[in-house]
Design a protein around this motif. Structure first.
Motif, PDB file in Angstrom:
ATOM      1  N   ILE A 170       0.924  -1.111  -0.100  1.00 31.82           N
ATOM      2  CA  ILE A 170       0.103  -0.595   0.879  1.00 31.82           C
ATOM      3  C   ILE A 170       0.873   0.806   0.231  1.00 31.82           C
ATOM      4  O   ILE A 170       0.583   2.313  -1.170  1.00 31.82           O
ATOM      5  CB  ILE A 170      -0.925  -0.219   1.153  1.00 31.82           C
ATOM      6  CG1 ILE A 170      -2.084  -1.243   1.147  1.00 31.82           C
ATOM      7  CG2 ILE A 170      -1.602   1.128   1.563  1.00 31.82           C
ATOM      8  CD1 ILE A 170      -2.950  -1.365   2.240  1.00 31.82           C
ATOM      9  N   GLU A 185       2.173   1.615  -3.725  1.00 30.38           N
ATOM     10  CA  GLU A 185       1.076   2.245  -4.103  1.00 30.38           C
ATOM     11  C   GLU A 185       0.636   3.585  -4.146  1.00 30.38           C
ATOM     12  O   GLU A 185       0.808   4.086  -4.976  1.00 30.38           O
ATOM     13  CB  GLU A 185      -0.126   1.559  -4.081  1.00 30.38           C
ATOM     14  CG  GLU A 185      -1.517   2.109  -4.734  1.00 30.38           C
ATOM     15  CD  GLU A 185      -2.420   0.683  -4.773  1.00 30.38           C
ATOM     16  OE1 GLU A 185      -3.693   1.558  -5.167  1.00 30.38           O
ATOM     17  OE2 GLU A 185      -2.556   0.253  -3.940  1.00 30.38           O
ATOM     18  N   GLU A 244      -7.072   7.943  -2.244  1.00 30.06           N
ATOM     19  CA  GLU A 244      -7.825   7.194  -0.850  1.00 30.06           C
ATOM     20  C   GLU A 244      -7.732   5.515  -1.906  1.00 30.06           C
ATOM     21  O   GLU A 244      -7.398   5.169  -2.970  1.00 30.06           O
ATOM     22  CB  GLU A 244      -9.376   6.980  -1.119  1.00 30.06           C
ATOM     23  CG  GLU A 244     -10.139   7.361  -1.990  1.00 30.06           C
ATOM     24  CD  GLU A 244     -11.450   7.469  -2.312  1.00 30.06           C
ATOM     25  OE1 GLU A 244     -11.682   7.042  -0.739  1.00 30.06           O
ATOM     26  OE2 GLU A 244     -12.553   7.405  -3.117  1.00 30.06           O
ATOM     27  N   ILE A 245      -7.556   4.575  -0.936  1.00 24.87           N
ATOM     28  CA  ILE A 245      -7.028   3.059  -0.881  1.00 24.87           C
ATOM     29  C   ILE A 245      -8.509   2.276  -0.446  1.00 24.87           C
ATOM     30  O   ILE A 245      -8.371   2.426   0.744  1.00 24.87           O
ATOM     31  CB  ILE A 245      -6.205   3.033  -0.804  1.00 24.87           C
ATOM     32  CG1 ILE A 245      -5.002   3.227  -1.581  1.00 24.87           C
ATOM     33  CG2 ILE A 245      -5.915   1.329  -1.221  1.00 24.87           C
ATOM     34  CD1 ILE A 245      -3.660   3.006  -1.650  1.00 24.87           C
ATOM     35  N   PRO A 246      -9.194   1.974  -1.281  1.00 26.32           N
ATOM     36  CA  PRO A 246      -9.267   1.408  -2.609  1.00 26.32           C
ATOM     37  C   PRO A 246     -10.369   2.688  -2.877  1.00 26.32           C
ATOM     38  O   PRO A 246     -11.016   3.847  -2.204  1.00 26.32           O
ATOM     39  CB  PRO A 246     -10.439   0.240  -2.791  1.00 26.32           C
ATOM     40  CG  PRO A 246     -11.495   0.301  -1.740  1.00 26.32           C
ATOM     41  CD  PRO A 246     -10.635   0.483   0.091  1.00 26.32           C
ATOM     42  N   GLN A 247     -10.356   3.534  -4.084  1.00 21.61           N
ATOM     43  CA  GLN A 247     -10.972   4.274  -4.824  1.00 21.61           C
ATOM     44  C   GLN A 247     -12.324   4.126  -5.398  1.00 21.61           C
ATOM     45  O   GLN A 247     -12.893   2.951  -4.951  1.00 21.61           O
ATOM     46  CB  GLN A 247     -10.124   4.465  -6.191  1.00 21.61           C
ATOM     47  CG  GLN A 247      -9.197   5.634  -6.156  1.00 21.61           C
ATOM     48  CD  GLN A 247      -8.633   5.985  -7.850  1.00 21.61           C
ATOM     49  OE1 GLN A 247      -9.447   6.219  -8.534  1.00 21.61           O
ATOM     50  NE2 GLN A 247      -7.395   6.840  -7.695  1.00 21.61           N
ATOM     51  N   THR A 248     -14.002   4.849  -4.870  1.00 19.09           N
ATOM     52  CA  THR A 248     -14.459   5.127  -3.924  1.00 19.09           C
ATOM     53  C   THR A 248     -15.329   6.281  -5.330  1.00 19.09           C
ATOM     54  O   THR A 248     -14.617   7.013  -5.612  1.00 19.09           O
ATOM     55  CB  THR A 248     -15.353   4.499  -2.965  1.00 19.09           C
ATOM     56  OG1 THR A 248     -15.479   6.327  -2.684  1.00 19.09           O
ATOM     57  CG2 THR A 248     -14.438   4.097  -2.121  1.00 19.09           C
ATOM     58  N   THR A 266     -13.768  10.053  -4.942  1.00 16.29           N
ATOM     59  CA  THR A 266     -12.457   9.900  -5.454  1.00 16.29           C
ATOM     60  C   THR A 266     -13.215  11.336  -6.633  1.00 16.29           C
ATOM     61  O   THR A 266     -13.093  12.147  -7.008  1.00 16.29           O
ATOM     62  CB  THR A 266     -12.016   9.805  -6.147  1.00 16.29           C
ATOM     63  OG1 THR A 266     -11.246   8.872  -5.174  1.00 16.29           O
ATOM     64  CG2 THR A 266     -10.976  10.269  -6.963  1.00 16.29           C
TER      65      THR A 266
END
Length: 468
Positions: A319, A322, A452-456, A459
């Protein structure tokens, strides 16, 4: 003559099959709605919905109702970003159909995902009277309301008006879209039946997204049907006074016509209107306090992590990589470089210090030594105080030592622990907790960068924010 008769025979067969094909196509593409469902009714889901006949003459308005006023509302679900997207789609549809929006309140805190129309309707009706829900839960009374809205999560959510968070006035003044929060008086007695339209729940309510095959209504819906409602369907309902839509979270489910007005509305909704929840004083004051502590508007970055436990060290290191790969390149370079030795920040980091002095040193370092150095505001779903879970966040703090949470700022006195005390109480609901996601989003709208992780859908929401 024999040959001529044979030609006539063949032509007749072709005509018959052409007629049959035309009739099947008309049945397949005729969008359907259910005109006999009240918003307060709790009917079993029908096998199909019925499309009202086309009106050659305007439908007479019920006694006491202004025929020029037509309304629409919908059944919300999902988190803040999904409910916001549903409202945006309602705005687009209302502009197309010249209807008044009856906006359901925003549910914050514990939310529920998409469900078939009648389940969403039950939940909406159940949560409409929370005082009754509390009474049912206190007395342990068996009721459909407490089954639809569980007692266990009653203090984990509340509702707020959209007008508290956003300035909705430009929608009325610039685009003529009227928005009200409550059911108008002429609709309260139940004499006006809403026309129900939900292509995700009723096979007869739309056209197939993927191909032209007829969708058969399943006995049990396990997911939304892949259908859409055309602009022609919306126009065919012009004479209906009250339109009740189901799920509105997908813009592709409801088509509207292209026009200069729609283009202007879309541009406004992605740049300046209904894009930043900065209209509520308690929320904006808390966000301002956080921003000031982090160095001011545009002087920090926001990082939102939604993680599934257990999280291995190797996964967290992935992460971190990333994040390095996706944040602005200037910040990635500065974070990768050693901190200047002759600085207060270098001394505190080498001593593993973490307190208000570290925050002050980070802000000072960015201001005086390296304007690209990242100062992070962290929001996550694992722990309010991320430093209590170094088994998870250790690699993150090692890569980005200037990372702080809302819990840090509260402990160090930069943010009032009870920043939402001026908001009217709702039983045992902790307002600071249920409103925290919106506060985090508001802080993110003023940051230098957001990731953000994961993207929602958050974003996408951030991409609409005015440039700093």
């Amino acid at each position: 003559m024999l040959r001529t008769g044979r030609y006539v025979y063949y032509i007749g067969i072709v005509l018959v099959f052409t007629l049959l094909f035309f009739l099947v196509s008309r049945r397949q593409h005729a969008p359907a709605v259910d005109p006999d469902v009240r918003s307060s009714g709790l009917k079993q889901q029908p096998e199909h919905a019925l499309f009202p006949p086309k009106h050659n003459q305007p439908k007479p308005a019920p006694a006491g109702q202004d025929p020029s006023k037509r309304y629409l509302t919908w059944l919300p679900h999902g988190d803040f970003a999904e409910q916001h997207e549903a409202f945006r789609n309602a705005i687009r549809i209302a502009y197309e159909t010249k209807r008044i929006i009856i906006a359901p309140p925003l549910r914050v805190g514990h939310y529920y995902p998409w469900q078939p129309f009648h389940q969403l309707e039950q939940r909406r009706e159940a949560q409409r009277d929370k005082a009754l829900l509390r009474q049912l839960c206190r007395t342990d009374t068996q009721d459909w309301r407490s089954e639809a809205e569980p007692c266990e999560t009653l203090d984990e959510w509340t509702e707020v008006d959209w007008a508290d968070l956003f300035d909705l006035e430009p929608l009325a003044t610039q685009f003529g879209i009227e928005i009200i929060q409550q059911l108008p008086e002429e609709l309260q007695d139940g004499t006006v039946r809403p026309v129900v339209l939900d292509p995700t729940s009723f096979a007869g309510n739309g056209s197939n997204v993927e191909h032209d095959d007829i969708i058969i209504q399943p006995t049990i819906l396990t997911g939304p049907l892949k259908q859409y409602v055309s602009s022609d369907t919306l126009q065919a309902l012009d004479n209906e006074p009250f339109l009740l839509l189901g799920s509105l979270t997908s813009s592709a489910r409801y088509k509207t016509r292209s026009s200069k007005g729609q283009s202007a509305l879309k541009q406004a909704l992605t740049r300046r209107v209904f894009v930043t929840p900065d209209h509520w004083p308690p929320l904006t004051a808390a966000a301002s306090a956080i921003m000031a502590a982090l160095g001011g508007r545009g002087q920090y970055s926001s990082l939102h992590l939604t993680l599934d436990e257990p999280i291995s060290l190797q996964k967290m290191e992935g992460i971190v990589l990333e994040i390095f790969g996706d944040i602005p390149i200037n910040q990635a370079v500065s974070a990768a470089m050693p901190i200047l030795k002759q600085s207060r920040l270098a001394d505190l980091v080498s001593d593993n210090a973490h307190g208000p002095e570290l925050l002050e040193a980070c802000v000072e370092y960015r201001r005086l030594s390296d304007k690209r150095y990242p100062v992070y505001y962290l929001a996550n779903n694992i722990a309010d105080d991320a430093r209590t879970r170094m088994d998870v966040f250790g690699p993150l703090y090692e890569a980005f030592p200037c990372m702080f949470t809302k819990s840090d700022l509260m402990k160090w006195g930069f943010l009032d622990v009870h920043w939402a005390r001026s908001i009217p109480p709702d039983g045992g609901v902790v307002m600071e907790r249920v409103l925290a996601p919106i506060l985090d989003i508001l802080v993110g709208t003023k940051s230098y960068s957001f990731f953000e992780i994961p993207q929602t859908q958050v974003t996408r929401f951030m991409s609409w924010q005015p440039k700093q």
